[in-house]
Design a protein around this motif. Sequence first.
Motif, PDB file in Angstrom:
ATOM      1  N   VAL A 265       0.490  -1.384  -0.342  1.00 56.08           N
ATOM      2  CA  VAL A 265      -0.153   0.300  -0.253  1.00 56.08           C
ATOM      3  C   VAL A 265       1.329   1.638   0.131  1.00 56.08           C
ATOM      4  CG1 VAL A 265      -1.780   0.872   1.185  1.00 56.08           C
ATOM      5  CG2 VAL A 265      -2.098  -1.192   0.828  1.00 56.08           C
ATOM      6  N   GLY A 266       1.665   0.994   1.022  1.00 57.23           N
ATOM      7  CA  GLY A 266       1.934   2.440   1.104  1.00 57.23           C
ATOM      8  C   GLY A 266       3.815   2.495   1.532  1.00 57.23           C
ATOM      9  N   GLY A 267       4.245   3.106   2.443  1.00 55.48           N
ATOM     10  CA  GLY A 267       5.364   3.731   3.114  1.00 55.48           C
ATOM     11  C   GLY A 267       6.967   3.612   2.281  1.00 55.48           C
ATOM     12  N   VAL A 268       6.989   2.802   1.915  1.00 56.56           N
ATOM     13  CA  VAL A 268       8.818   2.092   1.014  1.00 56.56           C
ATOM     14  C   VAL A 268       7.929   2.827  -0.634  1.00 56.56           C
ATOM     15  CG1 VAL A 268       8.785   0.512   2.240  1.00 56.56           C
ATOM     16  CG2 VAL A 268       7.694   0.054   0.572  1.00 56.56           C
ATOM     17  N   ILE A 269       9.443   2.819  -1.152  1.00 59.01           N
ATOM     18  CA  ILE A 269       9.310   3.906  -2.025  1.00 59.01           C
ATOM     19  C   ILE A 269       8.920   2.231  -3.611  1.00 59.01           C
ATOM     20  CG2 ILE A 269      11.989   2.854  -2.820  1.00 59.01           C
ATOM     21  CD1 ILE A 269      10.039   6.368  -3.643  1.00 59.01           C
ATOM     22  N   TYR A 270       8.720   1.137  -3.143  1.00 57.61           N
ATOM     23  CA  TYR A 270       8.385   0.796  -4.025  1.00 57.61           C
ATOM     24  C   TYR A 270       7.152  -0.188  -3.325  1.00 57.61           C
ATOM     25  CZ  TYR A 270      10.379  -2.179   0.019  1.00 57.61           C
ATOM     26  OH  TYR A 270      10.677  -2.897   1.666  1.00 57.61           O
ATOM     27  N   SER A 271       6.326   0.747  -2.958  1.00 60.25           N
ATOM     28  CA  SER A 271       4.993   0.287  -3.062  1.00 60.25           C
ATOM     29  C   SER A 271       4.131   1.340  -3.887  1.00 60.25           C
ATOM     30  CB  SER A 271       4.296   0.404  -1.096  1.00 60.25           C
ATOM     31  OG  SER A 271       4.777   2.490  -0.815  1.00 60.25           O
ATOM     32  N   PRO A 272       2.756   1.303  -3.248  1.00 57.89           N
ATOM     33  CA  PRO A 272       1.967   1.848  -4.575  1.00 57.89           C
ATOM     34  C   PRO A 272       2.031   3.918  -4.486  1.00 57.89           C
ATOM     35  CG  PRO A 272       0.753  -0.003  -4.333  1.00 57.89           C
ATOM     36  CD  PRO A 272       1.730   0.301  -3.171  1.00 57.89           C
ATOM     37  N   LEU A 273       1.659   4.004  -3.194  1.00 54.32           N
ATOM     38  CA  LEU A 273       2.328   5.152  -2.671  1.00 54.32           C
ATOM     39  C   LEU A 273       3.463   6.102  -3.200  1.00 54.32           C
ATOM     40  CD1 LEU A 273       0.220   5.634   0.450  1.00 54.32           C
ATOM     41  CD2 LEU A 273      -0.596   6.742  -1.394  1.00 54.32           C
ATOM     42  N   GLY A 274       4.223   4.824  -3.147  1.00 56.41           N
ATOM     43  CA  GLY A 274       6.217   5.478  -3.284  1.00 56.41           C
ATOM     44  C   GLY A 274       5.974   5.992  -4.610  1.00 56.41           C
ATOM     45  N   TRP A 275       5.235   5.271  -5.737  1.00 54.01           N
ATOM     46  CA  TRP A 275       5.144   5.779  -7.267  1.00 54.01           C
ATOM     47  C   TRP A 275       5.246   6.921  -7.216  1.00 54.01           C
ATOM     48  CZ3 TRP A 275       1.432   1.607  -9.123  1.00 54.01           C
ATOM     49  CH2 TRP A 275       1.908  -0.540  -8.196  1.00 54.01           C
TER      50      TRP A 275
END
Length: 310
Positions: A265-275
């Motif tokens: 979902v998020g938090g890290v750069i390889y998550s959808p939010l990180g995109w």
Amino acid sequence: MTGRPPVAWRGVTVYLALAFGLAWAAQIAFVSAQRALADLPAILTGTAMLVSAAALMWPPAVGAFVARRWVERSGFADAGLRWPRGRYILFAWLGPPVLTLSAIAVSLPLYPIDWNLETLREAPSQSGQVFPLPPAAVLLMQALLASTLAVPINSVFAFGEEFGWRGYLLPRLLTVLGPWPGLLVHGAIWGLWHAPLIYLIGYNYPGHNLLGVPLFIVFCTLAGVLLSWLQLASDSVLAPTIAHASLNAIGGLPLLLLHGVDPAVGGVIYSPLGWIPLAVAIVLALRIGGLASLLHRPASAASTPGIAPG
């Protein structure tokens, strides 16, 4: 991409066969070894993991070397084996920490900062070890190491991938498929290359073994654009190598800093939010970094793949 000779698909096929075949075999062996070594002392497990890292990340370099040396007989003029200018080293080294912090920022509505650092507090009890320092000091030291010493160390392993993906496959797919299709396809292939490790043990996406595969393909497609910009702008494979190493060093920091992160979902750069920060960086590369003109730039004699017919 005028000015480039036709690509011999035989070389690209051999490259992909070796890059995927050796790496997928190594990934499966890594998973088996990880399970078998679970009860061994930490020093032995760490040594085994270090050896495994080399086996996991260097197959693209092996494939590129074989394809250049014995299949295409094209040599290494377009491999980017030169030191980049200082500004590209700076972009490569500092870009991933900036993107990681941006991924944290856009994820805060879902994952607030864990001021008590519960993840770090629980780690010693789970591993049977005791931290000699307070969790905040451990986090600070880890962040400092990730942004300094870890980068040159990681570069030894990251070069194995970059020599293959950006140094070999990228210029050939740009030639065959055209600028944007070649750029995006090369990144998607790079993402797919990680599939066994994600599917078997949930690498980067714990609990999302199946979903993690397409998520990481999208991430690598986006990140591949930025690494390619570094490669094309600097005319050096060492620039994306440094960026790749820096990303590997700092990318997991949000897992320690934020509360309850789900990388799917998020938090890290390889998550959808990180995109989101990745997309912003791509726009900057287009508007300020001249990515579009670099993609359409005719190859120079120094960087043109001299590929034998095949």
